[in-house]
Design an enzyme around this catalytic site. Structure first.
Site, PDB file in Angstrom:
ATOM      1  N   ARG A   1      64.874  49.483  69.989  1.00 25.94           N
ATOM      2  CA  ARG A   1      64.786  48.578  70.888  1.00 25.94           C
ATOM      3  C   ARG A   1      66.061  47.474  70.624  1.00 25.94           C
ATOM      4  O   ARG A   1      65.855  46.080  71.133  1.00 25.94           O
ATOM      5  CB  ARG A   1      63.192  48.420  70.802  1.00 25.94           C
ATOM      6  N   SER A   2      66.773  47.538  69.614  1.00 26.90           N
ATOM      7  CA  SER A   2      67.904  46.724  69.625  1.00 26.90           C
ATOM      8  C   SER A   2      68.711  46.677  70.119  1.00 26.90           C
ATOM      9  O   SER A   2      69.551  47.629  70.426  1.00 26.90           O
ATOM     10  CB  SER A   2      68.053  46.561  67.767  1.00 26.90           C
ATOM     11  N   PRO A   3      68.946  45.523  71.332  1.00 24.55           N
ATOM     12  CA  PRO A   3      69.900  45.201  71.886  1.00 24.55           C
ATOM     13  C   PRO A   3      71.549  45.546  71.150  1.00 24.55           C
ATOM     14  O   PRO A   3      72.647  46.061  71.730  1.00 24.55           O
ATOM     15  CB  PRO A   3      69.896  43.759  72.378  1.00 24.55           C
TER      16      PRO A   3
ATOM     17  N   SER B   1      71.947  47.169  68.664  1.00 29.50           N
ATOM     18  CA  SER B   1      72.548  49.019  68.630  1.00 29.50           C
ATOM     19  C   SER B   1      72.750  49.310  69.509  1.00 29.50           C
ATOM     20  O   SER B   1      73.961  49.594  69.252  1.00 29.50           O
ATOM     21  CB  SER B   1      70.518  48.794  68.015  1.00 29.50           C
ATOM     22  N   TYR B   2      72.194  48.050  70.411  1.00 27.41           N
ATOM     23  CA  TYR B   2      73.173  48.836  71.680  1.00 27.41           C
ATOM     24  C   TYR B   2      74.612  48.870  72.235  1.00 27.41           C
ATOM     25  O   TYR B   2      75.418  49.532  72.528  1.00 27.41           O
ATOM     26  CB  TYR B   2      72.446  49.045  73.090  1.00 27.41           C
TER      27      TYR B   2
END
EC number: 5.99.1.4
Length: 215
Positions: free
Chosen positions: A12-14, A16-17
């Site tokens: 869910r972490s942008p 992280s992406y």
């Protein structure tokens, strides 16, 4: 000599992406194996997190994540749907969370097979790269196949072992905190945490001091 590091990651972490593709490329081009350690996002671990944040936090995060994507040339679009089921007006987190629980458990099942980094990069690109209804159809099957995995096999494991996978995910979170941080993305190398997509260059600098070279 091959180095080893752990990447703590939330689907869910942008940020992280925005980090995962670069860490995947690093692991493929240089002498470091990076193990994915999925964790549940703050919305699951601390459901009141968004209610407690400063009102400007969300707006700033949206501005920042889009400009990072533009600067780095990373495909980016709002997730459709959001992996977290949340009331957009009140920010209240729903009790039932089918999307994030499934994809995080899939990530842990992939990590068991040593292919978590690839799966997280492929699934993350679906979620944050703009794929509509990323949770339906053949989207995740394609992400698994591109990672050298079979989605049906992973889903069967998720259905059979949800509690065991959740225990491993909780252990990942504890290991992250034991390493000295709590947020994602965090790369831990030889006990040293590097938090954020803006610390990738610094993590590489440290690994180069320890012998990181192109493969």
């Amino acid at each position: 000599m091959t180095l080893h590091a752990d990447l703590y990651f939330s689907f869910r972490s942008p940020y992280s992406y925005l980090a995962i593709g670069r860490y995947r490329a690093l692991s493929e081009s240089h002498t470091v194996d990076i193990a994915l350690r999925p964790v549940y996002p703050l919305a699951i671990r601390q459901p009141d997190f968004f209610e407690r944040n400063h009102p400007n936090w969300l707006r700033y995060t949206f501005i920042d994540m889009f400009r990072v994507a533009q600067m780095e040339g990373i495909p980016f679009g709002p997730p459709r749907p959001d992996p977290i089921v949340q009331n957009p007006m009140t920010r209240e987190i729903a009790a039932e969370q089918p999307y994030i629980r499934r994809v995080t458990r899939l990530g842990q099942a992939a990590a068991r097979r040593g292919k978590g980094l690839a799966f997280a990069a492929e699934a993350g690109r679906l979620i944050w790269g703009g794929a509509e209804n990323w949770h339906e159809g053949d989207h995740l099957a394609g992400a698994a196949a591109r990672s050298g995995l079979d989605l049906a096999e992973l889903d069967a494991e998720v259905a059979a072992e949800p509690d065991a996978l959740d225990a491993e995910i909780a252990a990942n979170q504890q290991a992250l905190e034991d390493a000295g941080h709590w947020g994602v993305p965090t790369l831990v190398f030889e006990g040293e945490p590097f938090f954020g997509q803006d610390r990738i260059a610094m993590a590489i600098w440290r690994m180069e001091q320890k012998g990181l070279v192109p493969r």
